[in-house]
Motif scaffolding. Structure first.
Motif, mmCIF file in Angstrom:
data_model
loop_
_atom_site.group_PDB
_atom_site.id
_atom_site.type_symbol
_atom_site.label_atom_id
_atom_site.label_comp_id
_atom_site.label_asym_id
_atom_site.label_seq_id
_atom_site.Cartn_x
_atom_site.Cartn_y
_atom_site.Cartn_z
ATOM 1 N N GLN A 27 70.318 -38.621 11.384
ATOM 2 C CA GLN A 27 69.573 -39.688 12.046
ATOM 3 C C GLN A 27 70.235 -41.039 11.756
ATOM 4 O OE1 GLN A 27 65.588 -39.441 10.584
ATOM 5 N NE2 GLN A 27 65.140 -37.553 11.685
ATOM 6 N N PRO A 28 71.317 -41.360 12.447
ATOM 7 C CA PRO A 28 72.024 -42.618 12.162
ATOM 8 C C PRO A 28 71.182 -43.865 12.416
ATOM 9 C CG PRO A 28 73.341 -41.195 13.592
ATOM 10 C CD PRO A 28 72.003 -40.560 13.441
ATOM 11 N N ASP A 29 70.227 -43.792 13.308
ATOM 12 C CA ASP A 29 69.403 -44.962 13.604
ATOM 13 C C ASP A 29 68.457 -45.319 12.448
ATOM 14 O OD1 ASP A 29 68.232 -42.500 14.255
ATOM 15 O OD2 ASP A 29 66.701 -43.458 15.510
ATOM 16 N N ILE A 87 66.767 -45.203 5.135
ATOM 17 C CA ILE A 87 67.213 -44.169 4.197
ATOM 18 C C ILE A 87 67.978 -44.794 3.039
ATOM 19 C CG2 ILE A 87 68.710 -42.152 3.944
ATOM 20 C CD1 ILE A 87 67.995 -41.480 6.900
ATOM 21 N N THR A 88 68.853 -45.749 3.348
ATOM 22 C CA THR A 88 69.641 -46.404 2.300
ATOM 23 C C THR A 88 68.751 -47.184 1.343
ATOM 24 O OG1 THR A 88 71.495 -46.582 3.827
ATOM 25 C CG2 THR A 88 71.553 -47.970 1.866
ATOM 26 N N ARG A 89 67.783 -47.906 1.880
ATOM 27 C CA ARG A 89 66.875 -48.680 1.034
ATOM 28 C C ARG A 89 66.086 -47.751 0.109
ATOM 29 N NH1 ARG A 89 64.664 -52.242 4.690
ATOM 30 N NH2 ARG A 89 63.606 -50.448 5.573
ATOM 31 N N THR A 90 65.577 -46.663 0.650
ATOM 32 C CA THR A 90 64.844 -45.695 -0.160
ATOM 33 C C THR A 90 65.754 -45.037 -1.192
ATOM 34 O OG1 THR A 90 63.432 -45.274 1.741
ATOM 35 C CG2 THR A 90 63.349 -43.676 -0.044
ATOM 36 N N LEU A 91 67.000 -44.784 -0.807
ATOM 37 C CA LEU A 91 67.965 -44.197 -1.735
ATOM 38 C C LEU A 91 68.189 -45.113 -2.928
ATOM 39 C CD1 LEU A 91 70.231 -42.124 -2.495
ATOM 40 C CD2 LEU A 91 71.761 -43.586 -1.167
ATOM 41 N N PHE A 92 68.366 -46.413 -2.690
ATOM 42 C CA PHE A 92 68.619 -47.334 -3.795
ATOM 43 C C PHE A 92 67.432 -47.454 -4.732
ATOM 44 C CE2 PHE A 92 72.035 -49.503 -1.116
ATOM 45 C CZ PHE A 92 73.036 -48.796 -1.752
ATOM 46 N N VAL A 93 66.219 -47.427 -4.191
ATOM 47 C CA VAL A 93 65.034 -47.467 -5.053
ATOM 48 C C VAL A 93 64.963 -46.203 -5.908
ATOM 49 C CG1 VAL A 93 62.519 -47.466 -5.066
ATOM 50 C CG2 VAL A 93 63.744 -49.008 -3.546
ATOM 51 N N GLY A 94 65.225 -45.055 -5.298
ATOM 52 C CA GLY A 94 65.228 -43.796 -6.042
ATOM 53 C C GLY A 94 66.312 -43.753 -7.099
ATOM 54 N N MET A 95 67.499 -44.275 -6.768
ATOM 55 C CA MET A 95 68.594 -44.307 -7.743
ATOM 56 C C MET A 95 68.232 -45.181 -8.945
ATOM 57 S SD MET A 95 71.392 -42.628 -6.924
ATOM 58 C CE MET A 95 72.155 -41.865 -5.538
#
Length: 92
Positions: free
Chosen positions: A44-46, A51-59
C-alpha cells in the motif's frame, strides 16, 4: 580470591549478560518490525506516511528495552552497592 575480587568479577559478568541478552530481543523486534513495515509499504504505497510514522513510534518503544538493559549494565559496573559495602568494611 577475596570477596572484593568476586564482587568485581560478578559485576562484570552480570553487566555483560545484561547488555548482551538485553539487546537480542530489541534487535530481533526492530528487524521484524522494519520487515513488516516495508512489506506493508510495498503493498500500500499510498499509506507510506502513516506506516512510517507508526513504525518510528514502535521502534522507539522497542529501543527503550535495550536502553534499560544498558542502564542496568552501567549500574552494575559503576554504582554497585555491594562494591562500596566491601570497600567500607575492609577499610579500603
Amino acid at each position: 580470591m577475596d570477596n572484593l575480587g568476586l564482587i568485581g568479577i560478578a559485576s562484570i559478568l552480570g553487566s555483560a549478560l545484561s547488555i548482551g541478552l538485553g539487546a537480542i530481543g530489541p534487535a530481533i523486534g526492530e528487524g521484524l518490525g522494519l520487515a513488516n513495515a516495508l512489506r506493508a509499504i510495498a503493498q500500500q504505497p499510498d499509506k507510506a506516511n502513516t506506516i512510517t510514522r507508526t513504525l518510528f513510534v514502535g521502534m522507539a518503544f522497542i529501543e527503550s528495552t535495550a536502553i534499560y538493559a544498558f542502564i542496568v549494565s552501567i549500574i552494575l559496573i559503576f554504582a554497585n552497592p555491594f562494591w562500596n559495602h566491601f570497600l567500607n568494611q575492609g577499610g579500603g
